[in-house]
Design an enzyme around this catalytic site. Structure first.
Site, PDB file in Angstrom:
ATOM      1  N   TYR A   1     -14.680  36.825  18.686  1.00  0.00           N
ATOM      2  CA  TYR A   1     -16.081  37.070  18.331  1.00  0.00           C
ATOM      3  C   TYR A   1     -16.905  37.411  19.570  1.00  0.00           C
ATOM      4  O   TYR A   1     -16.789  36.745  20.602  1.00  0.00           O
ATOM      5  CB  TYR A   1     -16.698  35.848  17.645  1.00  0.00           C
ATOM      6  CG  TYR A   1     -16.047  35.451  16.334  1.00  0.00           C
ATOM      7  CD1 TYR A   1     -15.271  36.346  15.596  1.00  0.00           C
ATOM      8  CD2 TYR A   1     -16.222  34.166  15.827  1.00  0.00           C
ATOM      9  CE1 TYR A   1     -14.684  35.968  14.396  1.00  0.00           C
ATOM     10  CE2 TYR A   1     -15.642  33.777  14.622  1.00  0.00           C
ATOM     11  CZ  TYR A   1     -14.872  34.684  13.917  1.00  0.00           C
ATOM     12  OH  TYR A   1     -14.302  34.296  12.728  1.00  0.00           O
TER      13      TYR A   1
ATOM     14  N   SER B   1     -17.435  33.360   4.690  1.00  0.00           N
ATOM     15  CA  SER B   1     -18.218  34.244   3.807  1.00  0.00           C
ATOM     16  C   SER B   1     -18.509  33.580   2.455  1.00  0.00           C
ATOM     17  O   SER B   1     -18.314  34.186   1.399  1.00  0.00           O
ATOM     18  CB  SER B   1     -17.493  35.582   3.592  1.00  0.00           C
ATOM     19  OG  SER B   1     -17.330  36.264   4.807  1.00  0.00           O
ATOM     20  N   PRO B   2     -18.988  32.319   2.466  1.00  0.00           N
ATOM     21  CA  PRO B   2     -19.187  31.601   1.196  1.00  0.00           C
ATOM     22  C   PRO B   2     -20.358  32.118   0.368  1.00  0.00           C
ATOM     23  O   PRO B   2     -20.456  31.797  -0.811  1.00  0.00           O
ATOM     24  CB  PRO B   2     -19.427  30.158   1.646  1.00  0.00           C
ATOM     25  CG  PRO B   2     -20.028  30.287   3.003  1.00  0.00           C
ATOM     26  CD  PRO B   2     -19.362  31.485   3.626  1.00  0.00           C
TER      27      PRO B   2
ATOM     28  N   GLY C   1     -23.224  37.680   2.384  1.00  0.00           N
ATOM     29  CA  GLY C   1     -24.678  37.838   2.337  1.00  0.00           C
ATOM     30  C   GLY C   1     -25.212  38.434   1.048  1.00  0.00           C
ATOM     31  O   GLY C   1     -26.425  38.538   0.876  1.00  0.00           O
ATOM     32  N   LEU C   2     -24.337  38.834   0.118  1.00  0.00           N
ATOM     33  CA  LEU C   2     -24.842  39.445  -1.124  1.00  0.00           C
ATOM     34  C   LEU C   2     -25.859  38.533  -1.801  1.00  0.00           C
ATOM     35  O   LEU C   2     -26.923  38.980  -2.226  1.00  0.00           O
ATOM     36  CB  LEU C   2     -23.710  39.721  -2.118  1.00  0.00           C
ATOM     37  CG  LEU C   2     -24.255  40.295  -3.441  1.00  0.00           C
ATOM     38  CD1 LEU C   2     -24.277  41.808  -3.404  1.00  0.00           C
ATOM     39  CD2 LEU C   2     -23.514  39.798  -4.657  1.00  0.00           C
ATOM     40  N   PHE C   3     -25.534  37.237  -1.878  1.00  0.00           N
ATOM     41  CA  PHE C   3     -26.393  36.328  -2.630  1.00  0.00           C
ATOM     42  C   PHE C   3     -27.661  35.948  -1.859  1.00  0.00           C
ATOM     43  O   PHE C   3     -28.527  35.258  -2.391  1.00  0.00           O
ATOM     44  CB  PHE C   3     -25.594  35.099  -3.077  1.00  0.00           C
ATOM     45  CG  PHE C   3     -24.447  35.473  -3.979  1.00  0.00           C
ATOM     46  CD1 PHE C   3     -24.687  35.943  -5.256  1.00  0.00           C
ATOM     47  CD2 PHE C   3     -23.136  35.413  -3.529  1.00  0.00           C
ATOM     48  CE1 PHE C   3     -23.637  36.327  -6.087  1.00  0.00           C
ATOM     49  CE2 PHE C   3     -22.081  35.788  -4.346  1.00  0.00           C
ATOM     50  CZ  PHE C   3     -22.328  36.252  -5.633  1.00  0.00           C
TER      51      PHE C   3
ATOM     52  N   GLY D   1     -29.486  38.429  -0.947  1.00  0.00           N
ATOM     53  CA  GLY D   1     -30.347  39.423  -1.579  1.00  0.00           C
ATOM     54  C   GLY D   1     -30.869  40.538  -0.700  1.00  0.00           C
ATOM     55  O   GLY D   1     -31.495  41.470  -1.188  1.00  0.00           O
TER      56      GLY D   1
END
Length: 337
Positions: free
Chosen positions: A57, A205-206, A210-212, A214
């Site tokens: 990273y 990625s829980p 980042g989809l949730f 928004g």
């Protein structure tokens, strides 16, 4: 902040961890050092003691160095550092993993130096070298435990066969693997196997990359974000996946929380042995994530949330095509001769 046992070897961590990767620019621009340290310190103030990084990273291990500098301002003995090794090369042609004993040892020494610590709490094989029998790699890790350089051993994106064989050499404390409302392919085989062997599960990625949260739904992604080329965030796929977000958004209103908190609470409720490691560069998002611990869900709630995200309606693969071959489904190693 609840505390839980990861694995059966004695490692105790906060029920919510913190993924440091994004602080060094792997999703967007890297934060200035002082800001990155401030986020880590605030996570600790919120009760998070389990911090995740990797030698890959940032640039030249800069993410480990950042965490190391933050540790100087925190009580080291109260913190559990998880770092990873094994990704030897990464580029447009894909990812190459390396698990030879000399490489294992050299990576451990380098991580200890960058983190500026005497020991690493949890040392994961980041990706499985499919050319080296896992027993060989684990044998060296076992020596590092005996020498006190690492306390516990973890795997990441390992196949069932690799998990079993690794665990037979030295107990595996945790498996880090992608797991969220829209990536649930580990539920049939991996999760039951980990429970059978007493291995903790650390979902990365829980919140669905980042989809949730928004942002990709309500506004366009920053041009420099790696998500602009992610299969689930491009073109028609994103348009289809927006419907999934809207369903979770509606359910979150019913539960009096944000969509992120509902998605993260769903993961947190998958078991005492499940410790997700969401990351963020913003303090307000950190507080939002921690708030997920207050969301209480019944079995009926969990089913309703799962049903709102039918896996056959999720558009696009969960990972970029070039790194798909490093997924757990392709992580068997040759037999030991």
């Amino acid at each position: 902040m609840p505390r839980v046992k990861l694995g059966t070897q004695g490692l105790e961590v906060s029920k919510l961890g913190f993924g440091c990767m994004g602080l060094s620019g792997d999703y967007n621009d890297a934060l200035p050092e002082e800001q990155g340290i401030a986020v880590i310190k605030e996570a600790f103030n919120c009760g998070i003691t389990f911090f995740d990084t990797s030698d890959i990273y940032g640039e030249n291990g800069s993410n480990e160095e950042l965490l190391g500098k933050a540790l100087k301002q925190l009580p080291r003995e109260k913190i559990q550092v998880g770092t990873k090794f094994g990704i030897h090369e990464i580029g447009f042609s894909g990812v190459k993993a390396k698990g030879t004993p000399d490489y294992v040892r050299s990576c451990c020494e380098a991580s200890l130096k960058r983190l500026d610590v005497d020991y690493i709490d949890l040392f994961y094989i980041h990706r499985i070298d499919t050319t080296v029998p896992i027993e060989i790699t684990m044998g060296e890790l076992k020596k590092l435990v005996e020498e006190g350089k690492i306390k516990y051993v973890g795997l990441s994106e390992a196949s069932p066969d690799t998990i079993r064989r690794a665990h037979a050499v030295h107990p595996v404390t945790a498996l880090q693997i992608e797991y969220s409302l829209w990536t649930r392919d580990i539920e049939d085989e991996i999760v039951p196997l980990c429970r059978q062997l007493g291995i903790g599960i650390v979902p990365y990625s829980p919140i669905g990359r980042g989809l949730f949260a928004g942002k990709a739904i309500k506004e366009s992604l920053p041009e420099n974000s790696v998500l602009t080329s992610h299969p689930r965030f491009v073109g028609e796929n994103l348009e289809k996946n927006k419907q999934i977000y809207y369903r979770i958004e509606a359910l979150s209103q019913k539960h009096g929380c944000t969509p992120v908190q509902l998605a993260l609470a769903w993961v947190l409720h998958q078991g005492e042995d499940v410790v997700p490691i969401p990351g963020t560069t913003k303090i307000k998002n950190l507080h939002n994530n921690v708030g997920a611990l207050k969301v209480k869900l019944t079995k009926e709630d969990l089913k309703e949330i799962s049903d709102a995200v039918p896996l056959d309606e999720v558009a696009g693969e969960s990972i970029h095509e070039v790194i798909a071959v490093t997924n757990w489904k392709f992580a068997n190693t040759p037999p030991l001769k």
